[in-house]
Design a protein around this motif. Sequence first.
Motif, PDB file in Angstrom:
ATOM      1  N   UNK A 150       0.817  -1.213   0.000  1.00 47.25           N
ATOM      2  CA  UNK A 150       0.000   0.000   0.000  1.00 47.25           C
ATOM      3  C   UNK A 150       0.851   1.263   0.000  1.00 47.25           C
ATOM      4  N   UNK A 151       1.880   1.322   0.839  1.00 46.01           N
ATOM      5  CA  UNK A 151       2.695   2.536   0.938  1.00 46.01           C
ATOM      6  C   UNK A 151       3.631   2.711  -0.248  1.00 46.01           C
ATOM      7  N   UNK A 152       3.911   1.628  -0.992  1.00 45.75           N
ATOM      8  CA  UNK A 152       4.788   1.747  -2.159  1.00 45.75           C
ATOM      9  C   UNK A 152       4.168   2.623  -3.245  1.00 45.75           C
ATOM     10  N   UNK A 153       2.900   2.924  -3.147  1.00 47.07           N
ATOM     11  CA  UNK A 153       2.230   3.779  -4.130  1.00 47.07           C
ATOM     12  C   UNK A 153       2.418   5.263  -3.822  1.00 47.07           C
ATOM     13  N   UNK A 154       3.096   5.567  -2.717  1.00 50.11           N
ATOM     14  CA  UNK A 154       3.303   6.957  -2.304  1.00 50.11           C
ATOM     15  C   UNK A 154       4.792   7.253  -2.160  1.00 50.11           C
ATOM     16  N   UNK A 155       5.116   8.543  -2.084  1.00 49.48           N
ATOM     17  CA  UNK A 155       6.494   8.971  -1.890  1.00 49.48           C
ATOM     18  C   UNK A 155       6.591   9.713  -0.568  1.00 49.48           C
ATOM     19  N   UNK A 156       7.720   9.551   0.112  1.00 48.88           N
ATOM     20  CA  UNK A 156       7.876  10.095   1.456  1.00 48.88           C
ATOM     21  C   UNK A 156       9.227  10.775   1.607  1.00 48.88           C
ATOM     22  N   UNK A 157       9.322  11.579   2.649  1.00 51.74           N
ATOM     23  CA  UNK A 157      10.584  12.248   2.944  1.00 51.74           C
ATOM     24  C   UNK A 157      11.587  11.252   3.508  1.00 51.74           C
ATOM     25  N   UNK A 331      -3.557   0.793  10.924  1.00 50.08           N
ATOM     26  CA  UNK A 331      -3.000   1.714  11.911  1.00 50.08           C
ATOM     27  C   UNK A 331      -1.488   1.847  11.737  1.00 50.08           C
ATOM     28  N   UNK A 332      -0.800   0.745  11.474  1.00 51.62           N
ATOM     29  CA  UNK A 332       0.629   0.816  11.176  1.00 51.62           C
ATOM     30  C   UNK A 332       0.897   1.666   9.945  1.00 51.62           C
ATOM     31  N   UNK A 333       0.118   1.446   8.900  1.00 57.00           N
ATOM     32  CA  UNK A 333       0.313   2.167   7.647  1.00 57.00           C
ATOM     33  C   UNK A 333       0.133   3.666   7.864  1.00 57.00           C
TER      34      UNK A 333
END
Length: 430
Positions: A150-157, A331-333
């Motif tokens: 799920x988080x691989x679809x977003x970019x983060x600092x 909740x972790x995500x």
Amino acid sequence: MRTLFLLPLLALATPATARETPSPERLKADVTKLVSFGTRHTLSSPDHPTRGIGAARRWFGNEMDRIGQACGGCITVANIARGFTGPRAPDGAQVVDVLGFQQGRDLKRVVIVMGHIDSRVTDVMNTTSDAPGANDDASGVALVLEAARILSKEKFDATIVYAALSGEEQGLWGAQLLAETAKERGWTVSAVLNNDIVGNTTGLDGRRVADRVRVFSEGIRSSEPLEAQMARRAAGGEDDGPSRALAKAVDHVAGTVPGGLDAFLDRRADRFGRGGDHEAFLKLGYPAVRFSEAAENYDAQHQDLRTEAGRVYGDTIDRMDFPYLAKVTALNIATAARLAAAPAAPDGVAIAGALQTDTTVTWQAVPGAAGYRVHWRRNDAQDWTDHVDVAATRHVLKGVVVDDHFVGVSALAKDGSESLVSFAGRAPRS
């Protein structure tokens, strides 16, 4: 909560409702696959193609690599390994952690989401009997994979590290390996989210608790020297160390996840007299918490598969609640996303104001921060009640008497994502 704005209103971070919901079906499929390896004992075969910890680790790495390929190479898979010897491995054991790195704009700052891939039965030295380890801890490893999907679809600092650790049952060795690797490589660890036994809702006494998850955290850092611990006590910061601040952040995030769970903040490092992989990070001063289900079934932990006098023992998949595991995953995500999108927590936060009616707060600038949030509360409250957003690294809280209030500061990203709150202690004497 009273809120003051001294900055232009920051854009809100991407709401959790816009993010994909964790799939109970995918989580069940991953747990089923992990169980299919028979045993995942740390000392089981590293080379057998279908049975043992080696096969399980290779499968996890392949799944993580597949997720990385689906996002155009945003996740890189790597193993770290070291030999350990101890009472539960007198002849030595090669402990291997499988890691997925989702590269952020800051390569050195990390948020770690992890579970342990090894399993065991009643005899911790039994490397051959079936040890399905469905809930302990295939549940945590499946959560890590789903978070990556799920988080691989977003970019983060920050860089997110997805970790499947080995050697937990032999002595928390995989966690020690990863924590020491973080220190050796100079990572700034913003948060460690350890998930261990997170997929069941029915306890040993038959009670079903499906509305909350326990979040364990230490107050004062176990890594602090006595002088620093005494200074924190003198300032009243026993409930505001970095790991407790992380637990409070989880609690705040829990209130924003639609249809989610209550975060039950358990104010001790782990369950009474027991331990987990996050403790290796606490020893090095990193903020780390443990997620565990609210009602444990001890007949399904560290047990040979058997039935005695009608009582069933064993950590099998039929005892799990996958919609509940999906909520713990969500909740972790949401927590990982918030902290990976935010800047690092401020350092050097200090207050002054003795014999005055105002409190002055100062802190060090945080690279990449769009602004800061100064929090405060009366000394008889556990959670922050007021805050003001500011641009500078110094602020005077008018009418806030330092004797009667606790203060903390967090850093803000342009989208409003907020770091952990750093508790304000006494300014160093010049």
